[in-house]
Design an enzyme around this catalytic site. Sequence first.
Site, short mmCIF file in Angstrom:
data_model
loop_
_atom_site.label_atom_id
_atom_site.label_comp_id
_atom_site.label_asym_id
_atom_site.label_seq_id
_atom_site.Cartn_x
_atom_site.Cartn_y
_atom_site.Cartn_z
N SER A 138 0.87 -1.19 0.00
CA SER A 138 0.00 0.00 0.00
C SER A 138 0.89 1.22 0.00
O SER A 138 2.04 1.17 0.46
CB SER A 138 -0.89 0.01 1.25
OG SER A 138 -1.48 1.29 1.45
N TYR A 151 -2.79 0.19 10.47
CA TYR A 151 -2.70 -0.17 9.05
C TYR A 151 -1.34 0.23 8.48
O TYR A 151 -0.65 -0.60 7.86
CB TYR A 151 -3.82 0.54 8.29
CG TYR A 151 -3.83 0.30 6.80
CD1 TYR A 151 -4.39 -0.85 6.27
CD2 TYR A 151 -3.29 1.24 5.92
CE1 TYR A 151 -4.41 -1.07 4.90
CE2 TYR A 151 -3.31 1.03 4.55
CZ TYR A 151 -3.87 -0.12 4.04
OH TYR A 151 -3.88 -0.33 2.68
#
Length: 270
Positions: A138, A151
């Site tokens: 990501s 995250y």
Amino acid sequence: MSPTVLITGASQGIGKATAILFAQNGYNLVLASRRVEILTATAQEVQALGQKVLSISCDVKDPQQVANLANKALAEYGSIDVLVNNAGIYSSGTVEDFSLEDWHQTIDTNLWGYIHTIHALLPAMIAKGSGTIVNVISIGGKVPIPYLVPYSTSKFALAGLTDAMHSELKPKNIHVCGVYPSVIKSSLMERAIFRGKDAQDIEARRNQLNQVLSTPVVEKPEDVAKAIWDGVKNQRSEVLVGSAKLSTVAYSLFPGLMQWVFRQGFKQKT
């Protein structure tokens, strides 16, 4: 003999798009996901393209389930040429409002899930003398994003894991690639964790992500699938997808400004 790819989080979104693309390019497939009914439908869709498909229910957080996945895949095909680690979970909120359970849910899925599959399949790749591992990471593993701390923590760890493995395994003919998308128009909401000061704050975070996902300029799962294919075919160490390139460059040039922009964009109540 057709090469074989194993994809986690394969029932929908990026995983499904990747499965279709690899099938179109002559790969046999092993598809893994927790949701059996959706996985079965995806497997049937991919099978219609003429390639052999093995679908296996698996929660990557559980090393025993992953070991079973690897054993069944190797028994069926003899070897796995490409591993695509894709299963993941999104978590949004103020860092002090995440419980330890939230932290474990995020890191056990996003980091340990990848470690489990690598641990299960890497010995066979080394014994064969070849293989490719693609970790879908990501932009949150390149740029620190406030209000996504668990995250982003998991994604930065994945970036380090990927880079270190790439360096170590290259002499053994094992290629390791990191793929870095930004927010993708996919099933992200279904497995997301939202935390905040109160119910209104939590709902605002949920709505915020929904609004982002509905924006026309947001990349699609097919864009990430193409990046994964690029990483495999051209043996790239990393591939930045779409707007992730701009975010990475902007942060490297103007870190203070970008931190302010992200704080304004992701905060809700103060």
